[in-house]
Design an enzyme around this catalytic site. Sequence first.
Site, PDB file in Angstrom:
ATOM      1  N   LYS A  92     -38.554  30.679  -5.141  1.00 46.02           N
ATOM      2  CA  LYS A  92     -38.672  30.198  -3.771  1.00 46.02           C
ATOM      3  C   LYS A  92     -39.109  28.745  -3.789  1.00 46.02           C
ATOM      4  O   LYS A  92     -39.810  28.362  -4.736  1.00 46.02           O
ATOM      5  CB  LYS A  92     -39.643  31.035  -2.933  1.00 46.02           C
ATOM      6  CG  LYS A  92     -40.966  31.460  -3.588  1.00 46.02           C
ATOM      7  CD  LYS A  92     -41.923  30.484  -4.143  1.00 46.02           C
ATOM      8  CE  LYS A  92     -42.522  29.392  -3.352  1.00 46.02           C
ATOM      9  NZ  LYS A  92     -43.476  28.569  -4.143  1.00 46.02           N
TER      10      LYS A  92
ATOM     11  N   TYR B 270     -44.776  31.153   2.246  1.00 40.42           N
ATOM     12  CA  TYR B 270     -45.388  32.497   2.178  1.00 40.42           C
ATOM     13  C   TYR B 270     -45.806  32.981   3.561  1.00 40.42           C
ATOM     14  O   TYR B 270     -45.711  34.173   3.871  1.00 40.42           O
ATOM     15  CB  TYR B 270     -46.609  32.495   1.252  1.00 40.42           C
ATOM     16  CG  TYR B 270     -46.264  32.458  -0.207  1.00 40.42           C
ATOM     17  CD1 TYR B 270     -45.942  33.627  -0.893  1.00 40.42           C
ATOM     18  CD2 TYR B 270     -46.264  31.270  -0.921  1.00 40.42           C
ATOM     19  CE1 TYR B 270     -45.631  33.604  -2.241  1.00 40.42           C
ATOM     20  CE2 TYR B 270     -45.946  31.227  -2.264  1.00 40.42           C
ATOM     21  CZ  TYR B 270     -45.627  32.400  -2.921  1.00 40.42           C
ATOM     22  OH  TYR B 270     -45.307  32.381  -4.254  1.00 40.42           O
TER      23      TYR B 270
HETATM   24  P1  NDP Z   1     -43.394  23.174 -13.392  1.00 41.31           P
HETATM   25  O1  NDP Z   1     -43.375  21.725 -13.131  1.00 41.31           O
HETATM   26  O2  NDP Z   1     -44.577  23.747 -14.086  1.00 41.31           O
HETATM   27  O3  NDP Z   1     -42.109  23.593 -14.231  1.00 41.31           O
HETATM   28  C1  NDP Z   1     -40.816  23.244 -13.841  1.00 41.31           C
HETATM   29  C2  NDP Z   1     -39.923  23.161 -15.065  1.00 41.31           C
HETATM   30  O4  NDP Z   1     -38.602  22.870 -14.623  1.00 41.31           O
HETATM   31  C3  NDP Z   1     -40.279  22.064 -16.046  1.00 41.31           C
HETATM   32  O5  NDP Z   1     -41.266  22.438 -16.963  1.00 41.31           O
HETATM   33  C4  NDP Z   1     -38.959  21.796 -16.719  1.00 41.31           C
HETATM   34  O6  NDP Z   1     -38.758  22.763 -17.747  1.00 41.31           O
HETATM   35  C5  NDP Z   1     -37.936  22.113 -15.635  1.00 41.31           C
HETATM   36  N1  NDP Z   1     -37.356  20.900 -15.048  1.00 41.31           N
HETATM   37  C6  NDP Z   1     -36.041  20.600 -15.025  1.00 41.31           C
HETATM   38  N2  NDP Z   1     -35.816  19.430 -14.450  1.00 41.31           N
HETATM   39  C7  NDP Z   1     -37.019  18.936 -14.074  1.00 41.31           C
HETATM   40  C8  NDP Z   1     -37.438  17.753 -13.432  1.00 41.31           C
HETATM   41  N3  NDP Z   1     -36.548  16.832 -13.027  1.00 41.31           N
HETATM   42  N4  NDP Z   1     -38.746  17.572 -13.204  1.00 41.31           N
HETATM   43  C9  NDP Z   1     -39.634  18.505 -13.565  1.00 41.31           C
HETATM   44  N5  NDP Z   1     -39.298  19.649 -14.190  1.00 41.31           N
HETATM   45  C10 NDP Z   1     -37.999  19.881 -14.450  1.00 41.31           C
HETATM   46  O7  NDP Z   1     -43.168  23.882 -11.975  1.00 41.31           O
HETATM   47  P2  NDP Z   1     -43.487  25.393 -11.602  1.00 41.31           P
HETATM   48  O8  NDP Z   1     -43.158  26.260 -12.746  1.00 41.31           O
HETATM   49  O9  NDP Z   1     -44.840  25.486 -11.029  1.00 41.31           O
HETATM   50  O10 NDP Z   1     -42.461  25.646 -10.388  1.00 41.31           O
HETATM   51  C11 NDP Z   1     -41.085  25.862 -10.620  1.00 41.31           C
HETATM   52  C12 NDP Z   1     -40.489  26.665  -9.455  1.00 41.31           C
HETATM   53  O11 NDP Z   1     -41.147  27.915  -9.358  1.00 41.31           O
HETATM   54  C13 NDP Z   1     -40.642  26.007  -8.084  1.00 41.31           C
HETATM   55  O12 NDP Z   1     -39.493  26.217  -7.314  1.00 41.31           O
HETATM   56  C14 NDP Z   1     -41.826  26.716  -7.454  1.00 41.31           C
HETATM   57  O13 NDP Z   1     -41.776  26.753  -6.044  1.00 41.31           O
HETATM   58  C15 NDP Z   1     -41.677  28.107  -8.039  1.00 41.31           C
HETATM   59  N6  NDP Z   1     -42.956  28.820  -8.164  1.00 41.31           N
HETATM   60  C16 NDP Z   1     -43.036  30.088  -7.691  1.00 41.31           C
HETATM   61  C17 NDP Z   1     -44.217  30.786  -7.779  1.00 41.31           C
HETATM   62  C18 NDP Z   1     -44.284  32.187  -7.291  1.00 41.31           C
HETATM   63  O14 NDP Z   1     -45.385  32.738  -7.270  1.00 41.31           O
HETATM   64  N7  NDP Z   1     -43.175  32.813  -6.932  1.00 41.31           N
HETATM   65  C19 NDP Z   1     -45.421  30.191  -8.340  1.00 41.31           C
HETATM   66  C20 NDP Z   1     -45.219  28.850  -8.869  1.00 41.31           C
HETATM   67  C21 NDP Z   1     -44.019  28.197  -8.763  1.00 41.31           C
HETATM   68  P3  NDP Z   1     -38.015  22.386 -19.122  1.00 41.31           P
HETATM   69  O15 NDP Z   1     -38.917  21.377 -19.778  1.00 41.31           O
HETATM   70  O16 NDP Z   1     -37.940  23.648 -19.827  1.00 41.31           O
HETATM   71  O17 NDP Z   1     -36.680  21.811 -18.744  1.00 41.31           O
END
Ligand code: NDP
Length: 373
Positions: free
Chosen positions: A140, A225
């Site tokens: 989401k 949420y």
């Molecule tokens: P993070 O920043 O921790 O991780 C995102 C990952 O996406 C990065 O580590 C990277 O992985 C990849 N990525 C690819 N392109 C980019 C870019 N241009 N900039 C940054 N990262 C990039 O974010 P979150 O994990 O916290 O959030 C990711 C998604 O999950 C969001 O949409 C958020 O809303 C959702 N979310 C949902 C939750 C829930 O409870 N349902 C809780 C937290 C987040 P790599 O290095 O492997 O390419």
Amino acid sequence: MNSRRDFLQKFTFSAVGLPFMTLAGSQTLSVFDFDKAPYQGPVLRVAIMGLGSYGTRVAEAMQASTKAKLVGVISGTPSKVKAWQAKYNIPAKNCYNYENFDRIRNNPDIDAVYVITPNALHHDQVIRVAKAGKHAICEKPMGVNAKEGQEMVDACKQANVKLLVGYRMHFEPKTLEIIRMRKEGELGKIMFFQGLTGFKIGDPSQWRLNKELAGGGSMMDIGIYAVNGARYMVGEEPVWVTAQETKTDPEKFKEGVDETIQFQFGFPSGAVASCLSTYNMNFLDRFFLDGQEGYAELQPATGYGPIQGRTNKGELTQPHKTHQTVQMDEMAAIILEGKQPVVPVDGAEGVKDLKIIDAIYRAVKTGEKVALK
Ligand code: NDP
């Protein structure tokens, strides 16, 4: 569960050496059948795209899932891929990056891709996953506006793959108990919902504060949420929206990145909702549902748990289970077995939230009451 174990323990004392017993009726079971039989049904083989903070949480939780298994990764960071390969025993042939992941089409060992990247990337990535013939699970918000969401739904439909949105609260036991009470009339006619969602965000350089990657501010990330919760708690779709924004730090929360928005909904029955989404207040994670014959309250309402709650009848006591483990088991059953969840988690559900978020942003901009069809 316990009584079964107790019985097995007692039974083992009195029947050591007896390989079989006869139950009432004619069934003959091995004594070992009293222990839960190992799961032998279909398993959803999942690749995670985006090995960040939430992707890491989902991967950990999936280890305890019966019906879903982590088998692949898609990442832009080779060092993470290496670490995940070692930790989760992922073969090199199931590892991709953002340039080459369309090739997943030719990989028969992956059924679905779970997209866990920044919000504004979901649209294109999910459409590519669909075109590669794999089911998509998307975090989401599924996109940054309803138009994007609908295009994702259409692409998945055209490719004949399923699209699910990571709404983990739709499987949370205390949440589901309140929904049951409301559906069965135990709360009487629903009059009011309050949803408070927010936290104080840190590092100003993170993608969540970059409109290009986040698509907005707190509303996209955490306010969703309250939007989603208002719908499943009240059990209706809102017909109008009003909203007001407060910005105390325009340096940190630039144009298009909302800091705090208060918003209100009206529902067809006459019920109303009053909600708040913020990146600038802590300890805001509370749902309150008021009916003419009862109330229900969750606080925390949407965190990773344990969720805590009470109704006019007393504390909610449903046991906590890791949300993402339950979610992955349930989503595997939806994709592989056509199971119908109590609250939908499909793409259409995600589009409904985005239509409302579009309307909230419009109401903020115009100061007007926005009608929803
Ligand atoms: P993070 O920043 O921790 O991780 C995102 C990952 O996406 C990065 O580590 C990277 O992985 C990849 N990525 C690819 N392109 C980019 C870019 N241009 N900039 C940054 N990262 C990039 O974010 P979150 O994990 O916290 O959030 C990711 C998604 O999950 C969001 O949409 C958020 O809303 C959702 N979310 C949902 C939750 C829930 O409870 N349902 C809780 C937290 C987040 P790599 O290095 O492997 O390419």
